[in-house]
Design a protein around this motif. Structure first.
Motif, PDB file in Angstrom:
ATOM      1  N   ASN A 190      45.924  60.532  34.688  1.00 18.68           N
ATOM      2  CA  ASN A 190      46.004  60.278  35.558  1.00 18.68           C
ATOM      3  C   ASN A 190      45.890  61.291  36.656  1.00 18.68           C
ATOM      4  OD1 ASN A 190      48.115  57.567  35.339  1.00 18.68           O
ATOM      5  ND2 ASN A 190      49.260  58.767  35.355  1.00 18.68           N
ATOM      6  N   TYR A 193      42.381  60.218  37.204  1.00 20.72           N
ATOM      7  CA  TYR A 193      41.959  58.456  38.453  1.00 20.72           C
ATOM      8  C   TYR A 193      42.407  59.336  39.526  1.00 20.72           C
ATOM      9  CZ  TYR A 193      43.795  54.545  40.267  1.00 20.72           C
ATOM     10  OH  TYR A 193      44.062  53.355  40.745  1.00 20.72           O
ATOM     11  N   LYS A 197      39.969  59.036  43.082  1.00 26.88           N
ATOM     12  CA  LYS A 197      40.408  58.020  43.912  1.00 26.88           C
ATOM     13  C   LYS A 197      39.725  58.581  44.726  1.00 26.88           C
ATOM     14  CE  LYS A 197      43.809  54.916  44.945  1.00 26.88           C
ATOM     15  NZ  LYS A 197      45.011  54.761  45.345  1.00 26.88           N
ATOM     16  N   LYS A 338      39.654  48.971  43.790  1.00 25.95           N
ATOM     17  CA  LYS A 338      40.175  47.254  42.981  1.00 25.95           C
ATOM     18  C   LYS A 338      39.151  47.794  41.475  1.00 25.95           C
ATOM     19  CE  LYS A 338      42.053  44.440  46.548  1.00 25.95           C
ATOM     20  NZ  LYS A 338      41.862  43.463  47.047  1.00 25.95           N
ATOM     21  N   ASP A 341      40.325  50.753  39.055  1.00 27.95           N
ATOM     22  CA  ASP A 341      41.140  50.313  38.157  1.00 27.95           C
ATOM     23  C   ASP A 341      41.000  49.409  37.552  1.00 27.95           C
ATOM     24  OD1 ASP A 341      42.815  51.797  40.344  1.00 27.95           O
ATOM     25  OD2 ASP A 341      43.144  49.852  40.950  1.00 27.95           O
ATOM     26  N   GLU A 342      39.851  48.171  37.598  1.00 28.75           N
ATOM     27  CA  GLU A 342      39.669  47.466  36.379  1.00 28.75           C
ATOM     28  C   GLU A 342      38.659  48.073  34.869  1.00 28.75           C
ATOM     29  OE1 GLU A 342      37.180  43.169  35.769  1.00 28.75           O
ATOM     30  OE2 GLU A 342      38.215  43.338  37.313  1.00 28.75           O
ATOM     31  N   LYS A 345      41.052  50.288  33.391  1.00 28.41           N
ATOM     32  CA  LYS A 345      41.495  49.199  31.993  1.00 28.41           C
ATOM     33  C   LYS A 345      40.936  48.668  30.586  1.00 28.41           C
ATOM     34  CE  LYS A 345      44.526  46.617  35.563  1.00 28.41           C
ATOM     35  NZ  LYS A 345      44.988  45.492  36.457  1.00 28.41           N
TER      36      LYS A 345
END
Length: 368
Positions: A190, A193, A197, A338, A341-342, A345
């Protein structure tokens, strides 16, 4: 990575000229120009460095000093001028200068200076285009305080050297932070991430925004496949591949990324001056282009604003539609997040961080 560089400038001036004189000299136009162009030192490694104009000043003053014109009895007005190729070669030897172009010498330095000091009659760079010779404007270097004359040449070199050191330290810290994040445990991903971001924030330097945008979109599209070929019964499955076509300061006609095999063009921009969009579209003769925009404005609102501006500029519906049709897609910060995020994943988090490190080293000429 934070540092108040104005204080550094004041310290350097005080050491050379004393406390009382330094306060007066701090307000002189050329020193104040350095204050404005070194502001990014206060914003860490990721802010634009303004090296092109700073280095033009640096190499001209360095030549001035090397020729001994700062010493009494040497008349700079009789100097034949510095040879452009020598200046340009020296500029590219300096840290962060390897890929700088010659725009500062062709008028941009003087234009930028006048933007900040419209009432100052002097310009910093003097040139004779017929023989390609250049001079620093000595009248900006020679300053009188009370009954004493001071030459700012040496102190300007010291200020820019200190600024280079500050930017190198900050970039090294940024790269080290990226590398340290790579070795943290899986349970702390995290942190990676959140770090990436944050690099998409609206106030992040345009070059870093381009790097992070590219790194995200590269792996987002890499997860998309198309069937491609020249015969229906002989199609091959290929992943979409995004290529970065050059550096952020390159004169590349408005193309920052190219996608294979679809041949899509991408332009990254931090401006919502839509007139510039139309100029970029004209550069590539209205070939479809995707704009990646450093903005939090919603896509629908961007589309409305662009269309309104197009009608304001061109009025004729047929012409407006040609420009609007040339915009293949608009990607804003929200869309980038977005897609990021993909990518996460799909397991591409570390690869994106690696790409940011790689592209940052290339963009900022980092040797560490």
């Amino acid at each position: 990575m934070e540092k108040n560089f104005i204080d550094e400038i004041k310290i350097i001036l005080e050491k050379d000229f004393g406390k009382k004189n330094s306060k007066i000299l701090f307000d002189k136009p050329l020193i104040q120009y350095l204050v404005k162009k070194t502001k990014s030192a206060n914003k860490g490694s990721k802010s634009r460095g303004s090296f092109a104009n700073l280095y033009a000043i640096y190499v001209l003053i360095e030549d001035y000093l090397n020729q001994g014109f700062h010493k009494d009895g040497n008349d700079y007005s009789d100097y034949d001028g510095a040879i452009f190729t020598n200046l340009f070669t020296r500029q590219r030897e300096l840290p962060f200068g390897a890929k700088l172009q010659n725009h500062a010498y062709q008028g941009r330095l003087n234009e930028d200076f006048k933007k900040y000091f419209p009432t100052v009659e002097l310009i910093p760079l003097l040139r004779d285009t017929k023989v390609n010779r250049y001079w620093i404007n000595e009248n900006l270097l020679l300053q009188k305080v009370g009954n004493k004359n001071y030459n700012l040449a040496k102190v300007i070199i010291k200020i820019i050297n200190k600024y280079i050191e500050s930017k190198e330290d900050a970039l090294s810290s940024f790269i080290n932070t990226c590398n340290n994040l790579k070795v943290i445990s899986k349970t702390e991903k995290n942190d990676i991430y959140d770090f990436i971001k944050k690099l998409l924030d609206y106030n992040v330097d345009a070059r870093l925004f381009e790097i992070v945008s590219y790194s995200i979109l590269k792996y987002y599209y890499n997860n998309i496949t198309v069937y491609f070929g020249f015969e229906l019964d002989n199609l091959s499955e290929e992943s979409l591949q995004l290529y970065k076509t050059g550096r952020t300061n390159a004169n590349d006609g408005g193309i920052d990324f190219v996608m294979k095999p679809l041949g899509r063009f991408f332009q990254v921009t931090e401006t919502t001056d839509f007139k510039k969009y139309f100029l970029d579209i004209d550069k590539i003769e209205k070939f479809p282009i995707t704009f990646v925009v450093k903005t939090t404005t919603k896509i629908k609102d961007l589309e409305k604003e662009i269309k309104a501006k197009a009608y304001e500029l061109y009025t004729v519906k047929k012409i407006v539609n040609k420009y609007i049709d040339s915009i293949e897609e608009l990607i804003n910060i929200e869309v980038l997040i977005k897609r990021f995020d993909e990518c996460v994943k799909n397991g591409y988090l570390i690869q994106i961080l690696d790409e940011i490190i790689l592209q940052s080293k290339v963009e900022f000429n980092f040797k560490g």
